[in-house]
Structures are given as structure tokens and as C-alpha cells.
Design an enzyme around this catalytic site. Structure first.
Site, mmCIF file in Angstrom:
data_model
loop_
_atom_site.group_PDB
_atom_site.id
_atom_site.type_symbol
_atom_site.label_atom_id
_atom_site.label_comp_id
_atom_site.label_asym_id
_atom_site.label_seq_id
_atom_site.Cartn_x
_atom_site.Cartn_y
_atom_site.Cartn_z
ATOM 1 N N HIS A 138 0.825 -1.207 0.000
ATOM 2 C CA HIS A 138 0.000 0.000 0.000
ATOM 3 C C HIS A 138 0.860 1.258 0.000
ATOM 4 O O HIS A 138 0.441 2.292 -0.509
ATOM 5 C CB HIS A 138 -0.939 -0.014 1.209
ATOM 6 C CG HIS A 138 -2.167 -0.834 0.962
ATOM 7 N ND1 HIS A 138 -2.958 -1.316 1.972
ATOM 8 C CD2 HIS A 138 -2.730 -1.270 -0.191
ATOM 9 C CE1 HIS A 138 -3.961 -1.995 1.448
ATOM 10 N NE2 HIS A 138 -3.833 -1.989 0.148
ATOM 11 N N ARG A 190 -29.013 0.998 -20.330
ATOM 12 C CA ARG A 190 -29.933 -0.131 -20.301
ATOM 13 C C ARG A 190 -31.085 0.203 -19.354
ATOM 14 O O ARG A 190 -30.885 0.267 -18.143
ATOM 15 C CB ARG A 190 -29.208 -1.394 -19.833
ATOM 16 C CG ARG A 190 -28.009 -1.780 -20.668
ATOM 17 C CD ARG A 190 -27.387 -3.063 -20.124
ATOM 18 N NE ARG A 190 -26.190 -3.434 -20.857
ATOM 19 C CZ ARG A 190 -24.953 -3.085 -20.490
ATOM 20 N NH1 ARG A 190 -24.782 -2.348 -19.404
ATOM 21 N NH2 ARG A 190 -23.910 -3.454 -21.208
ATOM 22 N N GLU A 226 -28.413 -5.368 -34.367
ATOM 23 C CA GLU A 226 -28.222 -6.629 -33.658
ATOM 24 C C GLU A 226 -28.634 -7.832 -34.491
ATOM 25 O O GLU A 226 -28.399 -8.973 -34.096
ATOM 26 C CB GLU A 226 -29.042 -6.627 -32.362
ATOM 27 C CG GLU A 226 -28.672 -5.503 -31.407
ATOM 28 C CD GLU A 226 -29.651 -5.413 -30.261
ATOM 29 O OE1 GLU A 226 -29.374 -6.012 -29.205
ATOM 30 O OE2 GLU A 226 -30.691 -4.751 -30.427
ATOM 31 N N ASP A 249 -25.610 -9.909 -29.493
ATOM 32 C CA ASP A 249 -26.700 -10.570 -30.217
ATOM 33 C C ASP A 249 -26.360 -10.748 -31.691
ATOM 34 O O ASP A 249 -26.723 -11.760 -32.299
ATOM 35 C CB ASP A 249 -27.998 -9.771 -30.067
ATOM 36 C CG ASP A 249 -28.782 -10.200 -28.832
ATOM 37 O OD1 ASP A 249 -28.743 -11.397 -28.490
ATOM 38 O OD2 ASP A 249 -29.417 -9.341 -28.203
ATOM 39 N N ARG A 282 -26.064 -20.016 -27.295
ATOM 40 C CA ARG A 282 -25.108 -20.299 -26.216
ATOM 41 C C ARG A 282 -25.710 -21.171 -25.128
ATOM 42 O O ARG A 282 -25.018 -21.653 -24.252
ATOM 43 C CB ARG A 282 -24.586 -18.992 -25.620
ATOM 44 C CG ARG A 282 -23.669 -18.252 -26.582
ATOM 45 C CD ARG A 282 -23.056 -17.043 -25.902
ATOM 46 N NE ARG A 282 -22.231 -17.426 -24.776
ATOM 47 C CZ ARG A 282 -20.948 -17.770 -24.865
ATOM 48 N NH1 ARG A 282 -20.370 -17.808 -26.041
ATOM 49 N NH2 ARG A 282 -20.259 -18.088 -23.793
ATOM 50 N N CYS A 311 -21.681 -0.786 -29.101
ATOM 51 C CA CYS A 311 -21.973 -0.783 -27.669
ATOM 52 C C CYS A 311 -22.003 -2.196 -27.108
ATOM 53 O O CYS A 311 -22.341 -2.397 -25.947
ATOM 54 C CB CYS A 311 -23.297 -0.075 -27.376
ATOM 55 S SG CYS A 311 -24.723 -0.810 -28.201
#
Length: 833
Positions: free
Chosen positions: A457, A564, A694, A718, A728, A765
């Protein structure tokens, strides 16, 4: 106690823990949790926490939150056998980390080739104290997405706490561990599961450290390795049987009997002698300083051994704890960054029941509070320093610092650092973090320390405040006299003693040049992100909360490329009102201090259902009612959200982004709603409305969509799944998901070209924007905005500043000609080298 939200510590596919192909995790032998099959190469903190354990092999880490929740993250399966290859830890045991801070970098390609699996369990290992109330599974998650919510268990039974349940004679047995990789997560889980079959308290002791066998974290912290001797202890009705069974299991080798490879020889320490007038050490904080050496030495605080009575000493101890806790709290309020984290770590240690109980036991034996405190904390610090883990040993400094701070309060001793003359290069046998915090930066311009290490530290604080520092110089530092002229070249790992006139002048010239460069960097700290050739690239952040917004702002984000909004709509019984939405969007906009905020319209359905929306079950939700299709199916909900976004002030800060677009008609329907509501609110300017690319349909018709969209932003997660037709959730094809597949890259290139036809910018994004290997390729394809995880923004901005457009374009062209994602990644690594 409020619920604790854990965010996704990596990007990938989230799956239930019982789908992990390993019984230790699937059967919850270590605790409950979820898992992520990663697509990136980094592990980040899912919450604010302290690093509790970090295995030498770098593949597993345990965190403890302030509330006491313990979280084990185990990267891949059987990855301990890699012996550290492919893992690069970014933290050390004892470090305080904030949400999104990098923990471990890993080579995903190497893991895919050599490990049994890369699926990564995220486990709550003290389920007796914390239960999972909500979790995200069976869907793609981006770094920072909500993953789990955990809450404290209301009623913790005394018999649920490991240890302390049995009484009677303690039986012991000492054995040598034949496990090739020592006691790591899997053996710890199996041993704990076996011990639960017996009515006995069982402990494991290595050197002077002991852990309950029921505590996987405690066992990992022991650091038991191949051929280490350990002592098993058992007490209770079944003690003898438990001891026999557990010893037999360990001695059986637990299917890990292959001898561990001999450890690589430690890097040779620099010579600790004067060479041509220079002392060699280890760089703790880079930089150059020219001044005179002056010593700082701690005086041992004298404490009486015998106390004035148990009641008096307990009162003195309690009062000192209260006083020091208040001081640390005050320091926390007036500090930031690494300084704040270190002070918080000291406050957490002060509250450690082991230290308090140990001190009170000593007081009960007649010792003074000061003697009891020192007798409790110093052996623990000495044990850390004596261990084989260098980073763990450096955490002993914090314990010694805390020892000294509390003793100073108890004995009324002043512990301030003395005032030194200007241009002092401070010499010390050792320094404590509180010493660094108390230094006068106007007079002390560098540090040279005989002991210490580069991850202590002290080193972190020195680097934080820009103080050149050299550590681990050794005994060669001792003969140096006060007032000796020195040149501290910390970046080079040396200090020149009593240099001649020419050397001194040359150093002063270098110092002046370095100060000019540093001033230039500070002057440009607020500049926009640009490439080396001046090309502008916007560095934005993906957000899911007001905390994300603050972190993004502090890390230099120029805005948000993706908010989001699902966090407002999920896990509730009714849709949020316009007022609720407006308040949340406004708070996030305010936290960005006027920077652009791109708000994605509600993206639910499919793998993110909302309880209050009556949607039928779908055979394939990923191809069903989701994204903007939900908004168009429920127009009132869509209009309420648009109205809330357009109510944010100042007008114009927010832009709207439409998810899961597949046709121009969908965009037109949203555009009509936005324009109508904007007119009702009497907004002066046209509201920018863009789309997320997407679907392959959107990518190949990007030129048509861009004729009416104000911007395009690629959601690579996506887009990759839909392009490669790989679900997946299907383990047979999941490993093939990779956003750097040439097919995905070609669709991104087509999107950029389609947008350019109409002068529209294209951003990313999705997860690729946060992947350093992908950034040069994306820029070369025509991407001009990168919206990534808040924690990685500084790294991305620094990377962009080193890139030239022509080189990126050539690199991207070469990647488009590859036949596989593996080939692209090989080229990307060569480009980055």
C-alpha cells in the site's frame, strides 16, 4: 441490511450453476451461485469488496463485501493445472476494489485449448449467511449487467456457524499433502462435504495458521501446496472417525497425485550494494527526483505489560477503538481513490472480531490494553511476512500501521511525520501507509526504502500521489548520512549517491524535461479521445445505474452510448410510472454532468421477461417477441418511456436508441411516436433517434435504415449469436461464439458503409468495444464511437491514442480475409505486440 447487487464480472453466457460440468460446483458443494461461459479476456469486480484470497495460479479469487458476503470466482475448470499460465492478476490479497475494477486478465484462447472448460462459476461460499434471491441465467450478459441479488439470511442458527459446535479432547494427526496442486477449490469442497457427515469440529493447520475444514475460503487462504505438512485437528463425538476419513481422503491423492512441476526459480533480487555510486532497488512508483537524503525512523511506542484491572483496560480499549474509528471515518470522507480504499481497509481491520476477541482475551489475563493489542496483531503480521506469498506479506504493513495507530491513541502519543526541508528524498527502513498520507508533498519529493515491495500500500499510495519511490534497497541503504546529495531514478530502479557535477546537471535537465511533459499531459487531461493521427473517436460508456454513470464520468467517459433501461422494468409486479422513469433518467443524466446520454428503449422479452406483461411462452424466445417488438405490441408502455426520456433536462442531452431493429418500418413507427410526444412537450429541436444493429437483417440493410436513423450502434453480442446461428444455451455449439468471427466483422463493415452513405456515424456498444484486441479492428472497419464498460474506459482511450487510421484499416482488411475467429485473434495479438 440492504440487498447486495452483484454485476456480471465478465461478458459471456450466463447459465445455472447446476449446468456446470463439474459436480463440485453443480452440486453446490462450495455454495450457490451462477456461471458464465466467457467471451472476453478479463475478470472484473462484481461489487465493492476486499480481496480475500488469490491463488498463486491466478485462476481463482475470493472477495468479501463490507456486509460479509464471500464470493468465489473460479475461471474455468481444472485451470489450476496450468500453473499460472494464461492468468495475469491485477490485484493482491487485501486490496479494496470497486465495482468494475479489473481483477484478473486471462488468455481465453489458451484456456479454450488447454483447460477442460472455460465456464466460470461465481459462488456465494457462505450460504449460511447470504442467500441468492434473484439471478440472471440462460442469456448473454455484458460486463456490468445485473447478475445476482443476494440478501442476508435473517436467522443464522448457532449450529450453522462452522466450528464451535463440539467439545471434548482434541485429536490431531500430521500428514504430508500429496495433491499436485495443493488444496484448491475442488479439494476444499470435497473435504468440507466429507466433514459434514460427522459430528465433529475439524480444523486444518499449516505453519501457524488454522482454518475450519468447513470454510473453503479459510482453506484457500492457508495456501497449502504439494508436499506441505499439515495438521488435522478434530473434536467431538465422531472426532476419531472424522480424522481417519479426512486423512485417508487427502492421502488418497483425490485424483490429483501427479507431482506438481518444480516452481520456476524466483527472479533474482537486484544486488544490494553500491555499483558506480548507485544503490539498486525495486521500482514502487516511477519518476525522477534530485535532492538530499534525510532519514525518517519510527520510535517504538512503549506500553506497560500489566494492566490496571480488567474493567479499566477494557474501557480504555473500547474508547481507543471508538476514537480511531472516528478518525478513519473522517479520513475516508476527505479522501478518494486509492487513499480512500486503504483507509477503508484499515477501518475494516479495526472491526475484525479476531483482533478484538484476541485483545480482550489478553486483557482478561491481566495485560494492559496496549500490550494486549500488540500481542494480538503483531504475530498475525509476522505470519504474513514469513509466508511465501510476497504480495500477502506486504499486507503486513497495514496491520503494523493499525497497531501503531491504536497504540498512539491508547498512550496519547503524537505520531505525525516530522517536517523536512525542501527537496528531501526520504530514507526509511520501512514506511507505513499512514506515514505516506501525512507527508508534506511540498518538501518530500521522493522515497527510498530498505524494505517493502512494489505491490504494498505504500507503493500504491506513492504512485497515486506521483511520488517517485524505490523499495527493497536492503542494508546498503543504512550507511547513507543525512544531507547526502542523491539522484533518485525510480523508473530505472536505482538511486545515485553523491553524484559528480556533470551527472547532477544532466539529471536536473532530464527532470525539467519530465516536468514539462507532465505539465503538458495535465493540460490535456480533459481533451477528447483522438487517435495518434488526430482522428476523433468518441469514448462512451455502457450504463445500467447511477453508480455506473458516476464511475464512467470519473474515468473520463465522454458520454453514454447505451443506458440499459431494463433495470427499471424487471423484477417488479407493475410497470414503472412516467414519474419514476423520469426521476431515474434525470439522476443518471445529472451524474454525467451534461455529457450525451443515449437511452435504449426497453429491451425485454425473450430471455428478459417482465412479470406484468402477458406474453405466451415461446419455443425460441431469442427469435420471438423481444426488443422493440415488445414496445410496438404495448404502445402505451412505449409512449410512457419516450415521454419520460424527453422530460429529462437539459433538453437535448438524451438521445433515443431502438433495440432489435429488423426493418425500416419498425424505426418509422418509433419515430412517429417520438415526434408526436416531442410536439406535445413543445420541444424546440428534433430528437435524435438511432438504432441498434443486432440482427443480420439490420446490418445488410444498414444503408436503408440509415436513411432515416440518426445513428447506428452495433450490439455485437446478439449480432454474433444471430449471425453464427449458435445458441449459447446449447453446450455443443457454445464455444464457437466469438464476436471476432470474420462473418460478424463483415457485417460490422457493411453497417459502417451503409451508415456512411447517409453521413451517419456507427458505434459499437456490445462486448467487442470493451475488448482491446478488437478496438483497432473496429476503428479500421469505420466505427467512430466505442461504448464500453465504465472501468475500462481509461485503457481504451489510452489504446486509441496510440493508433493510426491507416494501420487500423490495413489490419481490419487483413482480418476480413481470415477464415476463422482464431485466425483473427492471432492477427490481433500480432498487431498489438
Amino acid at each position: 441490511m440492504a440487498p447486495i447487487l452483484l454485476s456480471a464480472p465478465m461478458q459471456g453466457w450466463a447459465l445455472p450453476i447446476d449446468q456446470v460440468p463439474d459436480a463440485v460446483f453443480a452440486d453446490r458443494m462450495l455454495g450457490d451461485g451462477v456461471a458464465i461461459d466467457p467471451t472476453g479476456d478479463g475478470l472484473y469486480a462484481p461489487c465493492d469488496a476486499t480481496v480475500l484470497t488469490l491463488l498463486d495460479s491466478g485462476h481463482a479469487i475470493t472477495l468479501r463485501t463490507a456486509e460479509g458476503a464471500e464470493i468465489l470466482i473460479h475461471i474455468g475448470l481444472d485451470t489450476v493445472a496450468l500453473g499460472g499460465r494464461g492468468f495475469s492478476p491485477c490485484v493482491a490479497v487485501g486490496d479494496r476494489v470497486v465495482t468494475g475494477a479489473p481483477l484478473i486478465r486471462f488468455d481465453l484462447d489458451l484456456l479454450v485449448r488447454e483447460a477442460r472448460a472455460v465456464v466460470t462459476p461465481i459462488i456465494i461460499v457462505n450460504p449460511d449467511r447470504f442467500a441468492i434471491t434473484q439471478c440472471t441465467t440462460d442469456r448473454e450478459v455484458a460486463l456490468g449487467d445485473p447478475l445476482m441479488t443476494i440478501e442476508p439470511v435473517a436467522d443464522i442458527r448457532p449450529d450453522a456457524v462452522a466450528g464451535g459446535a463440539a467439545s471434548g479432547e482434541i485429536l490431531t494427526r500430521t500428514i504430508t499433502v500429496p495433491l499436485a496442486h495443493g488444496i484448491h477449490a475442488r479439494p476444499a469442497a470435497r473435504l468440507g462435504a466429507l466433514a459434514k457427515r460427522y459430528t465433529a469440529d475439524v480444523t486444518v493447520t499449516r505453519d501457524a495458521n488454522t482454518s475450519s475444514i468447513l470454510s473453503p475460503i479459510g482453506l484457500l487462504a492457508l495456501g497449502v501446496r504439494y508436499n506441505d505438512p499439515i495438521t488435522l485437528g478434530a473434536r467431538g463425538p465422531d472426532a476419531a472417525d472424522a480424522l481417519d476419513a479426512i486423512a485417508a481422503l487427502i492421502l488418497s491423492g483425490m485424483d490429483e497425485t501427479t507431482p506438481a512441476p518444480a516452481p520456476a526459480p524466483a527472479a533474482a533480487s537486484p544486488a544490494r550494494a553500491a555499483i558506480d555510486g548507485a544503490l539498486l532497488g525495486v521500482t514502487a512508483a516511477p519518476g525522477l527526483a534530485v535532492g538530499k537524503a534525510r532519514w525518517f525512523r519510527h520510535a517504538e511506542i512503549a506500553v506497560p505489560e500489566q494492566g490496571q484491572g480488567i474493567a479499566v483496560e477494557n474501557e480504555r480499549f473500547a474508547s481507543a477503538i471508538t476514537t480511531l474509528a472516528a478518525r478513519l471515518a473522517e479520513q475516508t470522507r476527505h479522501s478518494t481513490g486509492a487513499q480512500k480504499a486503504i483507509v477503508e481497509a484499515h477501518a475494516a481491520m479495526l472491526d475484525d472480531p479476531v483482533l478484538r476477541d484476541g485483545t480482550q482475551a489478553q486483557i482478561a489475563a491481566g495485560k494492559s490494553a496496549g500490550h494486549a493489542w500488540r500481542a494480538t496483531i503483531r504475530p498475525l503480521a509476522d505470519a504474513l511476512r514469513a509466508g511465501s506469498d510476497a504480495r500477502l506479506a506486504e499486507r503486513a504493513d497495514d496491520m503494523l500501521d493499525l497497531e501503531r495507530q491504536l497504540l498512539a491513541v491508547l498512550e496519547g502519543v503524537e505520531t505525525t511525520v516530522p517536517v523536512f526541508p525542501p527537496e528531501t528524498i526520504l530514507l526509511a527502513d520501512d514506511l507505513l501507509p499512514s506515514d505516506i498520507l501525512a507527508l508534506d508533498r511540498a518538501t518530500v519529493i521522493g522515497l527510498c526504502v530498505a524494505r517493502g515491495g512494489p505491490t504494498s500500500h505504500v507503493a500504491i499510495l506513492a504512485a497515486t500521489i506521483g511520488l517517485p519511490a524505490l523499495v527493497a534497497v536492503g542494508s546498503a541503504l543504512a550507511p547513507l548520512a543525512d544531507g547526502t546529495p542523491v539522484i533518485l531514478e525510480a523508473s530505472e530502479g536505482l538511486m545515485r549517491v553523491d553524484p559528480d557535477a556533470d551527472t547532477l546537471v544532466a539529471a536536473q535537465v532530464r527532470l525539467a524535461q519530465a516536468e514539462m511533459r507532465r505539465a503538458d499531459m495535465l493540460a490535456r487531461a480533459g481533451e477528447l479521445c483522438r487517435m495518434a493521427d488526430g482522428t476523433r473517436i468518441e469514448a462512451f460508456a455502457n450504463l445500467g445505474s447511477i453508480g455506473d454513470a458516476r464511475l464512467a464520468r470519473d474515468n473520463g467517459a465522454e458520454g453514454s452510448g447505451l443506458l440499459r433501461t431494463e433495470f427499471l422494468f424487471l423484477e417488479r409486479e407493475s410497470a414503472p410510472s412516467v414519474a419514476e422513469q423520469t426521476a431515474d433518467y434525470q439522476a443518471i443524466a445529472d451524474a454525467l454532468d451534461g455529457r450525451p446520454l443515449i437511452v435504449r428503449l426497453l429491451d425485454i422479452g425473450g430471455d428478459k421477461p417482465a412479470p406484468y406483461l402477458p406474453m405466451d411462452a415461446e419455443e425460441n424466445p431469442a427469435l420471438g417477441l423481444r426488443g422493440i417488438r415488445v414496445g410496438l405490441a404495448y404502445p402505451q408502455m412505449l409512449e410512457d418511456q419516450v415521454r419520460a426520456i424527453l422530460s429529462v433536462r437539459p433538453t437535448g442531452q438524451c438521445r433515443i436508441m431502438v433495440p432489435m431493429i429488423a426493418s425500416l418500418d419498425e424505426l418509422r413507427a418509433v419515430r412517429a411516436a417520438v415526434d408526436r410526444i416531442a410536439a406535445e412537450l413543445d420541444l424546440p429541436d428534433r430528437v435524435p433517434v438511432g438504432v441498434m444493429i443486432e440482427t443480420p437483417a439490420a446490418a445488410v440493410t444498414a444503408d436503408l435504415i440509415a436513411s432515416e436513423a440518426d445513428f447506428l450502434s452495433v450490439g455485437t453480442n446478439d449480432l454474433t449469436q444471430y449471425t453464427l446461428a449458435m445458441d449459447r444455451g446449447n453446450p455443443a455449439v457454445a464455444p464457437g461464439i466469438d464476436g471476432l468471427h470474420p462473418a460478424v466483422l463483415r457485417l460490422i463493415a457493411q453497417t459502417c458503409k451503409g451508415g456512411a452513405v447517409h453521413g451517419r456515424w456507427t458505434g459499437v456498444c456490445g462486448g467487442l468495444a470493451s475488448e482491446p484486441l478488437a478496438v483497432p479492428i473496429l476503428i479500421g472497419l469505420g466505427v467512430t464511437e466505442l461504448s464500453c464498460a465504465p472501468a475500462i474506459i481509461p485503457e481504451i482511450k489510452a489504446l486509441v491514442a496510440t493508433l493510426g487510421m491507416e494501420a487500423c484499416r490495413a489490419h481490419a482488411t487483413a482480418c476480413l480475409a481470415c477464415t476463422s475467429a482464431a485466425q483473427v485473434r492471432t492477427l490481433a495479438r500480432e498487431f498489438a505486440a
